[in-house]
Design a protein around this motif. Structure first.
Motif, short mmCIF file in Angstrom:
data_model
loop_
_atom_site.label_atom_id
_atom_site.label_comp_id
_atom_site.label_asym_id
_atom_site.label_seq_id
_atom_site.Cartn_x
_atom_site.Cartn_y
_atom_site.Cartn_z
N LYS A 261 8.17 -36.46 -34.25
CA LYS A 261 8.63 -35.38 -35.14
C LYS A 261 9.60 -34.45 -34.39
O LYS A 261 9.31 -33.27 -34.15
CB LYS A 261 7.45 -34.59 -35.71
N PRO A 262 10.76 -34.98 -34.02
CA PRO A 262 11.68 -34.25 -33.14
C PRO A 262 12.25 -32.98 -33.77
O PRO A 262 12.66 -32.97 -34.93
CB PRO A 262 12.79 -35.26 -32.87
N PRO A 266 14.79 -30.46 -27.33
CA PRO A 266 13.96 -31.64 -27.06
C PRO A 266 12.75 -31.29 -26.21
O PRO A 266 12.80 -30.42 -25.35
CB PRO A 266 14.92 -32.58 -26.30
N GLU A 267 11.66 -31.98 -26.48
CA GLU A 267 10.43 -31.76 -25.73
C GLU A 267 10.33 -32.79 -24.60
O GLU A 267 10.19 -34.00 -24.85
CB GLU A 267 9.21 -31.91 -26.65
N PRO A 268 10.43 -32.36 -23.34
CA PRO A 268 10.47 -33.32 -22.22
C PRO A 268 9.29 -34.28 -22.19
O PRO A 268 9.47 -35.47 -21.94
CB PRO A 268 10.47 -32.41 -20.99
N ALA A 269 8.09 -33.80 -22.47
CA ALA A 269 6.93 -34.68 -22.41
C ALA A 269 7.00 -35.76 -23.48
O ALA A 269 6.65 -36.93 -23.23
CB ALA A 269 5.64 -33.86 -22.57
N ALA A 270 7.46 -35.40 -24.66
CA ALA A 270 7.57 -36.37 -25.75
C ALA A 270 8.65 -37.40 -25.43
O ALA A 270 8.48 -38.60 -25.69
CB ALA A 270 7.88 -35.66 -27.06
N ILE A 271 9.76 -36.94 -24.89
CA ILE A 271 10.84 -37.87 -24.52
C ILE A 271 10.35 -38.84 -23.46
O ILE A 271 10.66 -40.04 -23.50
CB ILE A 271 12.08 -37.07 -24.05
N GLN A 272 9.57 -38.35 -22.52
CA GLN A 272 9.04 -39.23 -21.48
C GLN A 272 8.07 -40.26 -22.07
O GLN A 272 8.05 -41.42 -21.65
CB GLN A 272 8.34 -38.41 -20.40
N GLN A 301 19.83 -36.44 -32.56
CA GLN A 301 20.36 -36.92 -33.83
C GLN A 301 19.31 -36.83 -34.93
O GLN A 301 19.59 -36.33 -36.04
CB GLN A 301 20.84 -38.36 -33.68
N LEU A 302 18.11 -37.28 -34.66
CA LEU A 302 17.06 -37.23 -35.68
C LEU A 302 16.63 -35.80 -35.98
O LEU A 302 16.34 -35.46 -37.14
CB LEU A 302 15.85 -38.06 -35.23
N ALA A 303 16.61 -34.96 -34.96
CA ALA A 303 16.28 -33.55 -35.19
C ALA A 303 17.32 -32.89 -36.08
O ALA A 303 16.98 -32.09 -36.97
CB ALA A 303 16.17 -32.82 -33.85
N ALA A 304 18.58 -33.20 -35.85
CA ALA A 304 19.66 -32.63 -36.67
C ALA A 304 19.54 -33.11 -38.11
O ALA A 304 19.76 -32.33 -39.06
CB ALA A 304 21.01 -33.01 -36.09
#
Length: 328
Positions: A261-262, A266-272, A301-304
């Motif tokens: 749910k971006p 960006p959330e670093p932990a989620a990206i990792q 992109q998805l967050a936008a």
């Protein structure tokens, strides 16, 4: 299978045949050359990992050779020319750049210095200066002196899909929209398509733009060409399954990021977490380093897109068939 029909031609074997071939015969090979047994008119040069395992292809025509993509470094561009001319015993007379990434266009001047015309679309040509300047900030010092000293300048064949008559061949140049780059050319010849980095075989995707929707549309357009042989930007050539695999990979990236749910930032932990899962699922894929920029780009992109859609509304009382459906 087409991919299994590739024969490795070592640098040593090329050197043995050099005396019978055209010029550039003394150029050493730092990458490798592969010649498809199924169609010996086509060859593939794959650079070393230092220049990202980048593929250039050549097509032998009755009046010479056409190269597809001119490599990341000028020295490697010279190797591509030498390899193509050694194998075919014909001169390279033209080259085509498929999209505006340095591993596709940086060797332009090396080809042109030998009197070889280098072509691309108007859209790709227009993007090269900005991309080259941006990538030079990252790579020029690292690769010096083996980096172009001036912005590469191929010639434009125009802004629309057309047929290029080169080396006695008729090559259909499809002008396509954004995908891994902001503009693309795909070359169709007989039952072959040369697609650049829109397709990779066993390598992570260069998703720097996060343009997954456009990229998936490009894959649909490639499938519509109906070619039996697909020649990717990285990895060995294969059949239509390469396009299917690329679609599955992109859809997996999107689904993993969407599950987080971006939102911005960006959330670093989620990206990792997403990156780790992609590395787990695609353990045999080369260049996981590409995920460093790919996952955040898709996240943005998805967050936008989510922000543009606005907050989710509660379901109305209308029947299900009257409800609007969200785009995938």
């Amino acid at each position: 299978m087409f991919a299994r029909a590739l024969q490795l031609v070592t640098a040593a074997s090329l050197a043995l045949s050099a005396a019978a071939c055209v010029s550039h015969s003394s150029t050493p090979m730092t990458g490798r050359v592969e010649v498809p047994l199924a169609d010996k008119r086509i060859g593939q040069y794959i650079s070393s990992g230092w220049s990202f395992d980048t593929s250039s292809f050549w097509i032998e025509g009755p009046e010479g050779v056409v190269v597809i993509d001119v490599q990341f470094l000028p020295s490697i561009a010279a190797e591509v020319i030498a390899a193509a001319e050694r194998v075919t015993r014909k001169k390279v007379v033209a080259a085509i750049v498929l999209h505006p990434n340095p591993d596709k266009f940086n060797g332009t001047a090396t080809f042109q210095a030998r009197g070889i015309e280098v072509w691309t679309s108007e859209q790709v040509l227009g993007l090269i200066p900005e991309v080259f300047a941006r990538r030079s900030e990252v790579f020029a010092e690292r690769y010096a002196p083996d980096w172009p000293t001036a912005t590469p300048q191929p010639r434009s064949f125009g802004a629309a899909t057309t047929t290029l008559k080169l080396a006695g061949l008729e090559l259909k140049a499809h002008v396509l929209g954004p995908g891994c780059s902001a503009a693309h050319v795909v070359i169709e010849w007989e039952d072959h398509v040369f697609v650049g980095d829109l397709v990779a075989n066993k390598a992570h995707a260069w998703l720097d733009l996060g343009e997954t929707a456009g990229w998936l549309q490009r894959l649909t357009e490639i499938e519509a060409m109906g070619a039996r042989s697909v020649h990717p930007g990285r990895g060995r050539s294969g059949g239509a399954e390469l396009v299917t695999n690329q679609r599955e990979y992109l859809q997996t990236v999107v689904s993993l990021v969407a599950a987080e749910k971006p939102t911005m930032p960006p959330e670093p932990a989620a990206i990792q977490r997403v990156r780790a899962e992609l590395e787990r699922r695609y353990q045999d894929y080369r260049f996981p380093v590409f995920l460093e920029t790919a996952v955040p780009a898709v996240w943005r992109q998805l967050a936008a897109e989510t922000a543009a859609e606005g907050p989710e509304e509660a379901p109305a009382e209308a029947p299900p068939e009257s409800q609007p459906t969200a785009q995938p």
